[in-house]
Write a protein that holds these residues in place. Structure first.
Motif, PDB file in Angstrom:
ATOM      1  N   TYR A 214       0.826  -1.207   0.000  1.00  0.00           N
ATOM      2  CA  TYR A 214       0.000   0.000   0.000  1.00  0.00           C
ATOM      3  C   TYR A 214       0.860   1.256   0.000  1.00  0.00           C
ATOM      4  CZ  TYR A 214      -3.011   3.702   1.785  1.00  0.00           C
ATOM      5  OH  TYR A 214      -3.678   4.885   1.955  1.00  0.00           O
ATOM      6  N   PHE A 215       1.889   1.302   0.834  1.00  0.00           N
ATOM      7  CA  PHE A 215       2.745   2.490   0.909  1.00  0.00           C
ATOM      8  C   PHE A 215       3.500   2.726  -0.394  1.00  0.00           C
ATOM      9  CE2 PHE A 215       3.023   2.361   5.805  1.00  0.00           C
ATOM     10  CZ  PHE A 215       1.957   3.256   5.912  1.00  0.00           C
ATOM     11  N   VAL A 216       3.907   1.663  -1.054  1.00  0.00           N
ATOM     12  CA  VAL A 216       4.542   1.816  -2.362  1.00  0.00           C
ATOM     13  C   VAL A 216       3.542   2.401  -3.353  1.00  0.00           C
ATOM     14  CG1 VAL A 216       5.513   0.567  -4.335  1.00  0.00           C
ATOM     15  CG2 VAL A 216       6.295   0.039  -2.004  1.00  0.00           C
ATOM     16  N   SER A 217       2.296   1.936  -3.289  1.00  0.00           N
ATOM     17  CA  SER A 217       1.282   2.391  -4.250  1.00  0.00           C
ATOM     18  C   SER A 217       0.962   3.868  -4.101  1.00  0.00           C
ATOM     19  CB  SER A 217       0.004   1.569  -4.104  1.00  0.00           C
ATOM     20  OG  SER A 217      -0.713   1.907  -2.929  1.00  0.00           O
ATOM     21  N   ILE A 218       1.122   4.426  -2.883  1.00  0.00           N
ATOM     22  CA  ILE A 218       0.814   5.848  -2.680  1.00  0.00           C
ATOM     23  C   ILE A 218       2.080   6.693  -2.597  1.00  0.00           C
ATOM     24  CG2 ILE A 218      -1.382   5.326  -1.559  1.00  0.00           C
ATOM     25  CD1 ILE A 218      -0.038   6.035   1.134  1.00  0.00           C
ATOM     26  N   GLY A 219       3.235   6.071  -2.827  1.00  0.00           N
ATOM     27  CA  GLY A 219       4.484   6.813  -2.878  1.00  0.00           C
ATOM     28  C   GLY A 219       5.140   7.087  -1.544  1.00  0.00           C
ATOM     29  N   ARG A 220       4.708   6.432  -0.469  1.00  0.00           N
ATOM     30  CA  ARG A 220       5.345   6.635   0.833  1.00  0.00           C
ATOM     31  C   ARG A 220       6.576   5.758   1.012  1.00  0.00           C
ATOM     32  NH1 ARG A 220       1.422   7.115   5.919  1.00  0.00           N
ATOM     33  NH2 ARG A 220       3.427   7.757   6.811  1.00  0.00           N
ATOM     34  N   LEU A 221       6.729   4.739   0.200  1.00  0.00           N
ATOM     35  CA  LEU A 221       7.931   3.906   0.179  1.00  0.00           C
ATOM     36  C   LEU A 221       8.371   3.733  -1.261  1.00  0.00           C
ATOM     37  CD1 LEU A 221       7.228   0.960   2.684  1.00  0.00           C
ATOM     38  CD2 LEU A 221       8.852   2.841   2.999  1.00  0.00           C
ATOM     39  N   GLU A 222       9.674   3.588  -1.420  1.00  0.00           N
ATOM     40  CA  GLU A 222      10.202   3.261  -2.740  1.00  0.00           C
ATOM     41  C   GLU A 222       9.906   1.794  -3.052  1.00  0.00           C
ATOM     42  OE1 GLU A 222      11.565   5.349  -4.912  1.00  0.00           O
ATOM     43  OE2 GLU A 222      11.128   6.954  -3.482  1.00  0.00           O
ATOM     44  N   PRO A 223       9.805   1.451  -4.338  1.00  0.00           N
ATOM     45  CA  PRO A 223       9.460   0.065  -4.696  1.00  0.00           C
ATOM     46  C   PRO A 223      10.407  -0.980  -4.128  1.00  0.00           C
ATOM     47  CG  PRO A 223       9.175   1.503  -6.587  1.00  0.00           C
ATOM     48  CD  PRO A 223       9.817   2.342  -5.516  1.00  0.00           C
ATOM     49  N   ASP A 224      11.667  -0.620  -3.914  1.00  0.00           N
ATOM     50  CA  ASP A 224      12.630  -1.597  -3.395  1.00  0.00           C
ATOM     51  C   ASP A 224      12.638  -1.670  -1.870  1.00  0.00           C
ATOM     52  OD1 ASP A 224      13.416  -2.260  -5.950  1.00  0.00           O
ATOM     53  OD2 ASP A 224      15.070  -0.811  -5.991  1.00  0.00           O
ATOM     54  N   PRO A 238      12.465   0.558   7.613  1.00  0.00           N
ATOM     55  CA  PRO A 238      11.648   1.758   7.515  1.00  0.00           C
ATOM     56  C   PRO A 238      10.518   1.728   8.537  1.00  0.00           C
ATOM     57  CG  PRO A 238      12.059   0.836   5.348  1.00  0.00           C
ATOM     58  CD  PRO A 238      12.538  -0.180   6.343  1.00  0.00           C
ATOM     59  N   ILE A 239      10.384   2.791   9.313  1.00  0.00           N
ATOM     60  CA  ILE A 239       9.322   2.892  10.299  1.00  0.00           C
ATOM     61  C   ILE A 239       8.403   4.015   9.881  1.00  0.00           C
ATOM     62  CG2 ILE A 239       8.771   3.369  12.715  1.00  0.00           C
ATOM     63  CD1 ILE A 239      11.468   2.188  13.454  1.00  0.00           C
ATOM     64  N   VAL A 240       7.177   3.704   9.620  1.00  0.00           N
ATOM     65  CA  VAL A 240       6.214   4.697   9.160  1.00  0.00           C
ATOM     66  C   VAL A 240       5.136   4.837  10.191  1.00  0.00           C
ATOM     67  CG1 VAL A 240       4.653   5.361   7.316  1.00  0.00           C
ATOM     68  CG2 VAL A 240       6.709   4.041   6.777  1.00  0.00           C
TER      69      VAL A 240
END
Length: 241
Positions: A214-224, A238-240
């Motif tokens: 989910y975070f990758v899909s909204i740009g909060r995490l990089e795909p890798d 990564p701690i979000v």
């Protein structure tokens, strides 16, 4: 509404644990306050110990805004952090040796940071604590599609558990224990705490993978990037919030 299942016998005496810290990085942040207690079947505190540590580093203003402990207060009134970490670890280890399950909300944060602090100060760490009960992981597993945040304050309110003095270690720990008992009264949990502990390992891993996606899909995490789903002790990732 039909009555839920009765409280399992293994939740009639349960340990509770919480830390307040200098931040949210399990590898580099430090213990400021800690609480370990025991609740009975009615969620009443029947044993408890609290600690205030001098973490040995300045407490950031952002952390003070959460738990209320300033650097000056910790230095004046706190005990050396190696002593506190050793005693908290020993208290938890004693409960586990007695077969008492320990509740911690978002357990992978508290147990991971404690383990890193132990390693930092030459204390034998709890690298595989068990059985642990994490109401955050359980709530997400049994009520996956409920909308809204899953902070302790929100989840406690959802299960009608009072939480007075949030972000104070004893208040958070006791509320987490009562939420665990509320979950057990609403949902049919595994037959014993060891089975529940094992289930939570898989649930936490799956939940981290879903949240990563989910975070990758909204740009909060990089795909890798990937959130660390190891539970109840993980390494830094990564701690979000």
């Amino acid at each position: 509404m039909p009555a839920g299942p009765p409280l399992p016998a293994w939740l009639t005496r349960v340990g509770v644990f919480d830390l307040e810290t200098t931040g949210v990085d399990v590898e580099s942040d430090r213990v400021v306050t800690a609480y370990v207690g025991i609740l009975d079947a009615d969620g009443r505190q029947v044993a408890a110990r609290s600690w205030l540590a001098d973490p040995g580093v300045p407490i950031p203003d952002g952390a003070t805004a959460v738990h209320g402990i300033t650097t000056a207060h910790a230095r004046a009134h706190g005990r050396p952090v190696p002593e506190v970490v050793a005693e908290v670890t020993a208290a938890l280890r004693s409960l586990f040796r007695q077969g008492v399950p320990v509740v911690a909300y978002n357990a992978s944060f508290d147990f991971s940071l404690l383990a890193c602090e132990a390693a930092r100060h030459g204390v034998d760490p709890l690298t595989d604590p068990a059985p642990v009960i994490d109401p955050l992981v359980i709530d997400k597993a049994y009520d996956r599609y409920r909308r809204g945040r899953r902070t302790l304050e929100v989840v406690a309110a959802h299960y009608a558990v009072p939480l007075v003095g949030a972000h104070e270690a004893s208040a958070d720990a006791i509320a987490a224990g009562r939420v665990a008992q509320a979950l057990a009264r609403q949902f049919r949990l595994p037959e014993n705490p060891v089975q529940l502990h094992t289930h939570q390992i898989g649930w936490a891993r799956s939940q981290a993978a879903n949240l990563t996606e989910y975070f990758v899909s909204i740009g909060r995490l990089e795909p890798d990037d990937m959130l660390d789903g190891r539970w109840p002790v993980r390494h830094a990732g990564p701690i979000v919030e």
